[in-house]
Design a protein around this motif. Structure first.
Motif, PDB file in Angstrom:
ATOM      1  N   VAL A 109      64.984  87.257  89.696  1.00 40.01           N
ATOM      2  CA  VAL A 109      65.148  85.856  90.052  1.00 40.01           C
ATOM      3  C   VAL A 109      66.280  85.274  89.225  1.00 40.01           C
ATOM      4  O   VAL A 109      66.426  85.586  88.040  1.00 40.01           O
ATOM      5  CB  VAL A 109      63.836  85.060  89.846  1.00 40.01           C
ATOM      6  N   VAL A 110      67.099  84.440  89.869  1.00 39.94           N
ATOM      7  CA  VAL A 110      68.144  83.681  89.185  1.00 39.94           C
ATOM      8  C   VAL A 110      67.919  82.211  89.522  1.00 39.94           C
ATOM      9  O   VAL A 110      67.998  81.817  90.684  1.00 39.94           O
ATOM     10  CB  VAL A 110      69.553  84.112  89.622  1.00 39.94           C
ATOM     11  N   SER A 111      67.608  81.403  88.507  1.00 38.91           N
ATOM     12  CA  SER A 111      67.363  79.982  88.692  1.00 38.91           C
ATOM     13  C   SER A 111      68.391  79.198  87.896  1.00 38.91           C
ATOM     14  O   SER A 111      68.408  79.242  86.659  1.00 38.91           O
ATOM     15  CB  SER A 111      65.944  79.612  88.235  1.00 38.91           C
ATOM     16  N   LEU A 112      69.255  78.472  88.602  1.00 43.14           N
ATOM     17  CA  LEU A 112      70.320  77.695  87.981  1.00 43.14           C
ATOM     18  C   LEU A 112      69.938  76.216  88.025  1.00 43.14           C
ATOM     19  O   LEU A 112      69.799  75.645  89.108  1.00 43.14           O
ATOM     20  CB  LEU A 112      71.639  77.927  88.714  1.00 43.14           C
ATOM     21  N   SER A 113      69.722  75.628  86.861  1.00 45.95           N
ATOM     22  CA  SER A 113      69.321  74.214  86.765  1.00 45.95           C
ATOM     23  C   SER A 113      68.087  73.941  87.617  1.00 45.95           C
ATOM     24  O   SER A 113      67.984  72.899  88.267  1.00 45.95           O
ATOM     25  CB  SER A 113      70.476  73.294  87.187  1.00 45.95           C
ATOM     26  N   GLY A 114      67.152  74.872  87.609  1.00 43.34           N
ATOM     27  CA  GLY A 114      65.977  74.762  88.453  1.00 43.34           C
ATOM     28  C   GLY A 114      64.810  74.051  87.788  1.00 43.34           C
ATOM     29  O   GLY A 114      64.747  73.930  86.555  1.00 43.34           O
ATOM     30  N   GLU A 115      63.883  73.589  88.613  1.00 44.72           N
ATOM     31  CA  GLU A 115      62.667  72.945  88.122  1.00 44.72           C
ATOM     32  C   GLU A 115      61.664  73.993  87.638  1.00 44.72           C
ATOM     33  O   GLU A 115      61.645  75.121  88.120  1.00 44.72           O
ATOM     34  CB  GLU A 115      62.023  72.142  89.247  1.00 44.72           C
ATOM     35  N   SER A 116      60.790  73.587  86.724  1.00 47.04           N
ATOM     36  CA  SER A 116      59.718  74.478  86.274  1.00 47.04           C
ATOM     37  C   SER A 116      58.510  74.423  87.200  1.00 47.04           C
ATOM     38  O   SER A 116      57.654  75.303  87.150  1.00 47.04           O
ATOM     39  CB  SER A 116      59.291  74.125  84.844  1.00 47.04           C
ATOM     40  N   TYR A 117      58.421  73.391  88.018  1.00 45.61           N
ATOM     41  CA  TYR A 117      57.448  73.333  89.108  1.00 45.61           C
ATOM     42  C   TYR A 117      57.916  72.303  90.120  1.00 45.61           C
ATOM     43  O   TYR A 117      58.785  71.467  89.830  1.00 45.61           O
ATOM     44  CB  TYR A 117      56.033  73.021  88.607  1.00 45.61           C
TER      45      TYR A 117
END
Length: 325
Positions: A210-218
């Protein structure tokens, strides 16, 4: 594979396109935490060891719109906007190798714009003899004003089914993609990064990375009450069960060898904190993790640099380049 003659060439403009000016010259060194990281599990026979770019291979990848007869069907009532497909140079030769697959999402509000990731993949492919993942840029919203919260619901339809069943089935049928989950990555920016984390934790047999860029934690960190009512019909237990932390607990023990990469702008305090929370959820679940802070960038401005450093860190895991030292 979709017919190149029947698929319209993507021409992208707008704010994100302007942000990509100078992407090739991105030189500031992002910060990666930290010395406690374990080495990512690498493939036994990496593709870069055996790959030799053939004469006549295109210098750049190709982006096509998956519309009309090429549209990825949605089976559970979710109505996505058209996805796009990026094929790297190595996928455009006469006898292409099976390549890793990335499914990527942009933020909310926003469009399934392929330009940011296709530009980054072209730059990385140029450094790796044309090798890069095949990328499907897909829509997790249905409309810029919608936020389906990464779950199937009566309000928005089966968005999770679309990403975890419909898109994978289409990719296996139409693309030269590697079969092993270690070669499949779910990725996204902002809202898309939050869904990427959620689905990586909810479907460990499908996504190995998984790659999460400036993503939310939920889902719905900024407006949880609205999310609770609009998507979950006021059912707090259903909302909690859909969150990444709950999915990590449900699938505990199934993430050995999985890799999670997070990034956020150094000037984006809110989403830097969200990215670190996300990283901790993934780390506690058993992922090998990386975090990159993009110097001098805010929320949107972190996207170009985050794509480059995030996927550069992923390339060895995908067998597309040697491990960095």
């Amino acid at each position: 594979m979709p017919s190149r003659s029947s698929s319209a060439r993507i021409l992208v403009g707008g704010v994100v396109g302007l942000l990509l000016i100078g992407l090739a010259g991105f030189a500031a060194a992002p910060r990666a935490d930290g010395p406690e990281q374990a080495a990512a599990i690498l493939p036994d026979n990496p593709l870069y060891d055996s790959w030799h770019a053939p004469a006549g291979m295109p210098a750049h990848g190709e982006v096509t719109l998956l519309a009309g007869d090429d549209r990825i069907p949605s089976s559970a009532g979710f109505e996505p906007r058209d996805a796009s497909l990026y094929l790297p140079p190595a996928a455009l030769v006469t006898d292409p190798p099976d390549l890793p697959l990335v499914v990527f999402m942009m933020g909310q509000p926003g469009d399934p714009d392929p330009e940011p990731i296709s530009t980054a993949m072209d730059e990385l492919a140029a450094q790796h003899d044309g090798l890069a993942p095949i990328v499907i840029v897909a829509d997790q919203l249905g409309d810029p004003s919608n936020n389906p919260a990464c779950v199937d619901s009566g309000t928005f339809g089966g968005v999770e089914t679309y990403f975890t069943k419909d898109i994978p089935a289409w990719a296996r049928e139409h693309l030269h993609v590697a079969a092993d989950p270690s070669q499949w990555t779910i990725a996204g920016f902002s809202n898309g990064g939050g869904c990427a984390l959620d689905w990586a934790l909810g479907h460990p047999g499908l996504w190995g990375n998984v790659v999460s860029l400036s993503g939310e934690s939920y889902q719905g960190t900024e407006f949880p009450d609205e999310m609770l009512q609009q998507v979950f019909d006021g059912d707090q237990a259903a909302y909690e069960a859909a969150k990444p932390a709950a999915r990590a607990e449900k699938h505990a023990g199934q993430f050995t060898g999985h890799l999670a990469i997070f990034a956020a702008g150094a000037d984006d305090a809110e989403f830097s904190a969200q990215a670190q929370l996300s990283r901790q959820i993934a780390k506690d679940a058993g992922f090998d993790t990386r975090f990159f802070s993009i110097p001098g960038e805010d929320h949107v401005g972190a996207l170009p640099g985050g794509l480059l450093v995030g996927f550069e860190a992923l390339f060895p895991r995908l067998g597309l380049g040697p491990p960095s030292h």
